[in-house]
Write a protein that holds these residues in place. Structure first.
Motif, PDB file in Angstrom:
ATOM      1  N   MET B 216       0.822  -1.206   0.000  1.00  0.00           N
ATOM      2  CA  MET B 216       0.000   0.000   0.000  1.00  0.00           C
ATOM      3  C   MET B 216       0.864   1.268   0.000  1.00  0.00           C
ATOM      4  O   MET B 216       0.493   2.283  -0.604  1.00  0.00           O
ATOM      5  N   ALA B 217       2.018   1.212   0.670  1.00  0.00           N
ATOM      6  CA  ALA B 217       2.910   2.372   0.689  1.00  0.00           C
ATOM      7  C   ALA B 217       3.455   2.654  -0.709  1.00  0.00           C
ATOM      8  O   ALA B 217       3.766   3.801  -1.043  1.00  0.00           O
ATOM      9  N   MET B 218       3.558   1.619  -1.535  1.00  0.00           N
ATOM     10  CA  MET B 218       4.051   1.807  -2.904  1.00  0.00           C
ATOM     11  C   MET B 218       2.990   2.440  -3.810  1.00  0.00           C
ATOM     12  O   MET B 218       3.218   2.655  -4.992  1.00  0.00           O
ATOM     13  N   ALA B 219       1.836   2.732  -3.251  1.00  0.00           N
ATOM     14  CA  ALA B 219       0.791   3.425  -4.009  1.00  0.00           C
ATOM     15  C   ALA B 219       0.390   4.737  -3.335  1.00  0.00           C
ATOM     16  O   ALA B 219       0.087   5.710  -4.015  1.00  0.00           O
ATOM     17  N   PHE B 220       0.388   4.751  -2.004  1.00  0.00           N
ATOM     18  CA  PHE B 220      -0.101   5.922  -1.272  1.00  0.00           C
ATOM     19  C   PHE B 220       0.995   6.636  -0.484  1.00  0.00           C
ATOM     20  O   PHE B 220       0.704   7.568   0.254  1.00  0.00           O
ATOM     21  N   SER B 221       2.224   6.169  -0.615  1.00  0.00           N
ATOM     22  CA  SER B 221       3.393   6.756   0.056  1.00  0.00           C
ATOM     23  C   SER B 221       3.398   6.547   1.561  1.00  0.00           C
ATOM     24  O   SER B 221       4.315   5.940   2.088  1.00  0.00           O
TER      25      SER B 221
END
Lengths: 467, 467
Positions: B216-221
């Motif tokens: 998810m961090a790879m999409a929403f930082s």
């Protein structure tokens, strides 16, 4: 960490400001001597346009790498945009590509992908517009839920996930065990030797935190759960998940009327909050997924919900059948549960807004719901909403020890399994009520998504526990 | 629902105001012709004193019933209190007793009960002062966590509870199955036929949401998880639970330094929030449970955390042993993990404040932690705090595909089990970092409670899944 998110730059960035932009390339357009890339960091639907021209060090090497999916850090200056569709853009002074994404193999190229396909790449789908919007809205719904209850002095209570009671009867349960399934120990009689299992008894994944929430409400008056719950039902539909999140408020000194009032205020609050904080995402859903999304939200925010008793509902349904206004697959008659088609007729055709149906026959509802004076119905309520059906189910709870014991006996339940639940009626019992909201259901409802698997990051369904 | 909570009445109620008070009796004092009862509704440590005199209808019947634990509704008028210890009290005009609590059998009489005993009545213990304070503080910590991340634009992501990967290696896992454990189906070869299980494969309860949070961090930082996690370890200690809640933020474009900065700001925020919103409860803990609770909170809020590398820590520990400043049960040498006694010496004796230890030897840390330039250590960090030991563990993640593959191979892990996790490094990889906070650990730390079973409503531990 990113110093200034793209959403903020787009909102308040001014020409001549220097900025550092970090994110992933959504698209690249190459022209002679320069290129445009759209960079997205997940903070908003809109991407930030970056212009890279030949003055940027290593221009040609960078241009080869900044394909869809590549991660970049751009140092540059904000300039007023010449193009349509954006107020500002960033003129790059230097670009660093952290990671590329080979266009030959990266699955998310610039085209529409089916949701079915995207489910197979659940580790990448959050990088699309649809799932970007989805998980921002999901976060906003979750935040609205906490805000609503915290502002009203409710405590968030964490009820257990692993439970030894299998008696709530809300559905089939998963077993939890520390046994090696290949070598389950047995006692002399050949039965499973649960004394050797972790909890020394059979345990399951919870289907609801309500009974434990009642414990907490008897001390703190107003509490809510917000956590995962489980169903081991083999339902391969667009509305069922084996693992989903549920919100269950429970209020002491509360009757069914106040329960309904709270549930209605709660739903309105959630929709208002999301419309205020995720407008752009909601407009995306309205445009791409379901043209009625915004209208439905306004309908919920601005209208008082319809409230009718089950008995009135049955009469209305019978009348509609009689007048041939509608044809149902399942017959309607007092004493049988309402089917989805019946609920939808009521809220979609007849009332055209969320509808609260109350006082269902006792025999079709759970043992803990409070028996009405007529002894035929219970103080239950279901909120059914256009297009999704039941979204909230609640009730006033049976606070009278003798009535509760009678109801449990009638359903073949053993008192010793719920001795502590009965104790709540032995010591300082009070009228109390609560309801349950399926978190994914409301996100699905709100965004118009056809399949509930597309409103949770990593859905668990029959034969699927990928990622 | 309760119109005005007791906390609010105590804070802002004025003489001559009429009020309705709903709650549970904590104590009763009978005098000639009148009685005092203390009523508590869970909204604050302090109860509201109600005076019932003979003018109240059914006086003698009511007085018999308003014993400790009984639930009451009092309509009355606020008056200035003659007694010590409270500004105002309520003069009852009418009293309704909803439910009594027979003093002969109600277990919570007015005396100190041991925490051991109270664990056996987990359905009632929330009604005591200690657990009232506990669960209000617990709620405040949870709220502070959401507030901290939401204010910074992090998305709350719900990572799966049921998982098919058993490869994170963070501890023993519970199995989840829809099989009837008495009749586990087998295939022709005699092996368990998992194709017939719900997910058509072996599944477990998650030990961490980190790997999915990275997705998810790879999409929403910037994202965080906040949900239940599980360990099937047979640890019958005062610091272990089989089911506990964990908070795991994950940040793209983030290195170890920024990870530490965030973790430190996060802990300070939580303590500040609780000290501001639960002062009375914290003072209770300080007085009754642990005299250092307030001092420790101030220490965390006001001091910069110490930061040292593992290598420096080992040198300091070796020096302390050499100088005979301290004796350890376990020897210290570079390459072995620090024991609790070592961590405690560092933060309690040497630095006297929370200490961040960084750059541990690669071989004692998880495969996903980023290998340092020397190839001997990884960019990990643990925050250890006086009196509780490790409270946060985090790291910069290995974002380089080839290095990650090498590390997995070295630990005997199969790439096909984590193909999607490796994909994150194939497509748009970025430096990223995160950490995990054990939610119950911090609540325990903050309140000074000796046993972690007393900081969660319904603890799950070996042989215990009651309620």
């Amino acid at each position: 960490m990113i110093e200034k998110r793209i959403a903020e730059i787009l909102r308040s960035g001014q020409p001549d400001e220097t900025v550092k932009v970090q994110g992933w390339v959504r698209t690249k357009r190459e022209l002679k001597g320069f290129a445009f890339i759209e960079v997205n960091d997940g903070s908003s639907m809109a991407s930030l346009q970056v212009v890279i021209n030949e003055t940027v060090p290593n221009y040609s090497e960078i241009i080869k790498k900044v394909n869809t999916g590549a991660s970049v850090e751009v140092d540059g200056v904000i300039v007023a945009s010449q193009g349509k569709g954006q107020r500002i853009e960033v003129k790059a002074e230097s670009v660093q590509v952290y990671g590329d994404a080979d266009p030959e193999v990266y699955p998310l190229q610039k085209k529409r992908h089916s949701f079915e396909f995207l489910r197979t790449i659940g580790h990448l789908r959050a990088r699309t517009n649809s799932f970007g919007a989805m998980f921002r809205v999901r976060n906003a719904v979750a935040t609205a839920i906490h805000q609503f209850f915290q502002e009203r002095g409710f405590l968030w209570v964490h009820t257990p996930i692993i439970t030894a009671s299998d008696c709530e009867g809300a559905g089939e349960m998963f077993s939890v065990t520390s046994f090696d399934l290949n070598k389950i120990p047995r006692n002399k009689e050949g039965a499973i030797d649960y004394s050797k299992d972790f909890f020394a008894r059979p345990t399951y994944l919870t289907v609801s935190g309500q009974l434990e929430a009642e414990v907490m409400a008897m001390a703190f008056s107003n509490v809510y759960t917000f956590g995962p719950t489980f169903r081991a039902e083999n339902s391969n539909t667009s509305r069922h998940l084996a693992e989903f999140w549920m919100v269950e408020p429970e209020m002491a000194f509360c009757d069914l009327k106040e329960d309904m009032d709270l549930a209605e205020a709660f739903l309105k609050h959630i929709f208002k909050y999301v419309m205020e904080t995720c407008r752009e995402d909601m407009e995306f859903f309205n445009e791409r997924i379901d043209k009625t999304v915004l209208e439905t939200a306004e309908n919920i925010i601005n209208n008082q919900f319809e409230r009718i008793t089950y008995t009135e509902a049955v009469k209305l349904l019978e009348k509609a059948v009689e007048k041939a206004d509608v044809q149902f697959e399942y017959p309607v008659s007092w004493g049988t549960d309402l089917q989805s088609e019946h609920e939808r007729y009521l809220c979609e055709q007849l009332f055209k807004k969320p509808t609260i149906i109350t006082n269902y026959p006792a025999q079709i509802k759970a043992f803990y719901m409070r028996l009405d004076e007529d002894e035929k119905t219970v103080s239950a309520m279901d909120i059914v909403a256009p297009k999704i059906g039941e979204i909230i189910g609640g009730s006033q709870r049976e606070e009278r020890l003798d009535v509760l014991q009678r109801r449990m006996a009638a359903q073949g339940m053993k008192e010793e399994d719920l001795w502590w639940y009965l104790d709540l009626r032995r010591f300082g019992t009070v009228p109390h009520a609560g309801f349950g909201l399926g978190f994914e259901r409301i996100v699905q409802f709100m965004t118009g998504m056809a399949n509930i698997r597309d409103v949770i990051p990593f859905p668990r369904t029959p034969e699927n526990a990928e990622f």
